[in-house]
Enzyme design. Sequence first.
Site, short mmCIF file in Angstrom:
data_model
loop_
_atom_site.label_atom_id
_atom_site.label_comp_id
_atom_site.label_asym_id
_atom_site.label_seq_id
_atom_site.Cartn_x
_atom_site.Cartn_y
_atom_site.Cartn_z
N ASP A 161 0.84 -1.21 0.00
CA ASP A 161 0.00 0.00 0.00
C ASP A 161 0.87 1.26 0.00
O ASP A 161 0.57 2.23 -0.68
CB ASP A 161 -0.93 -0.03 1.22
CG ASP A 161 -1.64 -1.38 1.32
OD1 ASP A 161 -2.32 -1.74 0.35
OD2 ASP A 161 -1.46 -2.08 2.34
N HIS A 189 -4.85 -3.35 6.10
CA HIS A 189 -4.62 -3.60 4.67
C HIS A 189 -5.98 -3.94 4.05
O HIS A 189 -6.32 -5.11 3.84
CB HIS A 189 -3.61 -4.75 4.49
CG HIS A 189 -3.44 -5.18 3.06
ND1 HIS A 189 -2.99 -4.34 2.08
CD2 HIS A 189 -3.70 -6.36 2.45
CE1 HIS A 189 -2.96 -4.99 0.92
NE2 HIS A 189 -3.38 -6.21 1.12
#
Length: 326
Positions: A161, A189
């Site tokens: 990410d 996440h």
Amino acid sequence: MKNPIRVAITGAAGQIGYALLFRIASGQMFGPEQPVILQLIEVPFEKAMKALEGVAMELEDCAFPLLHGIVQTSDPAVGFKDANWSLLVGAKPRGPGMERADLLKDNGKIFIEQGKIIDAVAADDARVAVVGNPANTNAMIAASQAKRLPAERFTAMVRLDENRARAQLAKKAGVPLTAVTDTFIFGNHSPSMFPAFHIAKINGKPVPQVITDAAWLQGPFCDTVGKRGAAIIAARGLSSAASAANALVDHVHDLMTPGKIHSVAVKSNGEYGFDPNVWAGMPVKTTSPGSFEVIKRMPLDEFAKQKIAATNAELVGEREIIKGML
Ligand code: NAD
Ligand code: LMR
């Protein structure tokens, strides 16, 4: 030459495994001076073990000087034995239309068993990085089974990410990737994660001074990063693999490199308002190989506080779902 370290990898014959093992064996994770023994773990089915055999043959055929041994096993007690690092990749990936949390019930069981076994047989300096989804809560599950290893040894990956956020900011600003720094991921996440654009910098300047379109930063930017995994599944029909393996190389490499500041999902002790005992993405500084401290007191504005509260609520909700399993 240093003594080899033992790196256990679950799901070694899967998609991510295939993009990962060769990079570890070539020295990209632990550096060009550090030999490794790869302990490859798969499920005890003929198809998986056969595929693993093929991967091991290919590893041999690369003649990597740093690769000092390969173990192939479906027995986690053998695979995690004396492991200095355990990379927990093996788990079900989601398909189209699913959220990562939908995997919790199936994948959670894997991390209960593996947490126990790692605690029993891995090296004294054992470190664990969880990739299998939902990664944050799976790291919490594995850590909850450990009596010997402290919770700080269990991390989950939000580095994909972070890398995604950097790439999107560079593209929008029309600058090279190297101009974008301090891109930290807070929370889960999952689409609720917060890529903290207000802290990130482009050529040393705060991002909002360079990309002045606040609506883009708060909307499409956060959405693109948060939903990138689903976009890849929709396009490929399979979840990200090469970029996930690349992020894991970065995650472990930077945790082994003192001074690096990067995003890692770690056990919260209440920093930034995260509930204690959820595993939340936060900025950490590597203090010595394998050890880190959470960087506290990054400034949070109202938008950041709201986003962090939402991702924290999701992490607490995931913990509630699996409470009965622990
Ligand atoms: P895959 O299906 O291609 O491979 C998974 C492999 O794990 C398979 O070979 C399977 O046999 C094996 N496996 C399953 N259970 C196991 C167990 N208990 N022990 C050992 N091996 C086991 O999947 P993939 O694309 O490699 O993805 C693996 C996981 O990583 C999924 O959960 C996926 O959602 C997750 N993922 C996470 C991130 C992240 O950023 N955290 C990114 C991409 C993928
Ligand atoms: C990703 O972010 O690409 C992975 O977590 C895979 C997924 O399910 O989205």
